[in-house]
Design a protein around this motif. Structure first.
Motif, PDB file in Angstrom:
ATOM      1  N   VAL A  24       0.897  -1.307  -0.037  1.00 55.68           N
ATOM      2  CA  VAL A  24      -0.061  -0.106   0.012  1.00 55.68           C
ATOM      3  C   VAL A  24       0.893   1.240   0.053  1.00 55.68           C
ATOM      4  O   VAL A  24       0.540   2.179  -0.851  1.00 55.68           O
ATOM      5  N   THR A  38      -4.914   5.186   4.528  1.00 59.92           N
ATOM      6  CA  THR A  38      -6.098   4.686   4.640  1.00 59.92           C
ATOM      7  C   THR A  38      -6.945   4.590   3.394  1.00 59.92           C
ATOM      8  O   THR A  38      -7.614   3.344   2.751  1.00 59.92           O
ATOM      9  N   LEU A  41      -5.365   2.043   0.932  1.00 63.42           N
ATOM     10  CA  LEU A  41      -5.476   0.746   1.587  1.00 63.42           C
ATOM     11  C   LEU A  41      -7.237   0.321   0.955  1.00 63.42           C
ATOM     12  O   LEU A  41      -7.203  -0.658   0.553  1.00 63.42           O
ATOM     13  N   ASP A  45      -8.076  -2.565  -1.387  1.00 63.32           N
ATOM     14  CA  ASP A  45      -9.221  -3.696  -0.691  1.00 63.32           C
ATOM     15  C   ASP A  45     -10.161  -3.887  -1.821  1.00 63.32           C
ATOM     16  O   ASP A  45     -10.805  -5.049  -2.064  1.00 63.32           O
TER      17      ASP A  45
END
Length: 115
Positions: A24, A38, A41, A45
């Protein structure tokens, strides 16, 4: 495979150019945008959930790799467009007429190889 949003496309571009698995953090750095870790990420995902990337746990981080090449993904998208078209043969003929000579020659080579 489902379609991609703008940030998902950018992340896939990073992974396709990389040639090997990326974390990431590495994707975040290569995106060269002001994004939170995030956020990237979550994007990766989602790409994993959609079937665009595989992930493997290395140490404490996941590494992401494209499931298919850029060319294979584009061919799949073209196949989906043809499937959704009311007249796939007509679409192919229009495409062939609009193709450059170089593109037509590539199509000829490809068809000869698979005949």
């Amino acid at each position: 495979m489902q379609g991609l949003g703008e940030l998902e496309s950018a992340a896939m571009d990073v992974l396709w150019r990389a040639g090997d698995a990326r974390t990431v953090r590495e994707v975040l750095e290569e995106l060269n945008r002001d994004l939170a870790y995030t956020t990237v990420l979550t994007v990766l995902d989602h790409l994993h959930s959609k079937g665009w990337v595989e992930r493997e746990k290395r140490s404490r981080a996941y590494c992401y790799t494209p499931v298919s090449s850029r060319e294979e993904a584009a061919a799949c998208a073209m196949r989906n467009l043809l499937a959704d078209a009311g007249d796939p043969e007509g679409v192919l003929l229009h495409f062939a007429r609009s193709a450059s000579e170089r593109e037509r020659e590539a199509l000829r080579r490809g068809l000869r190889q698979h005949s």
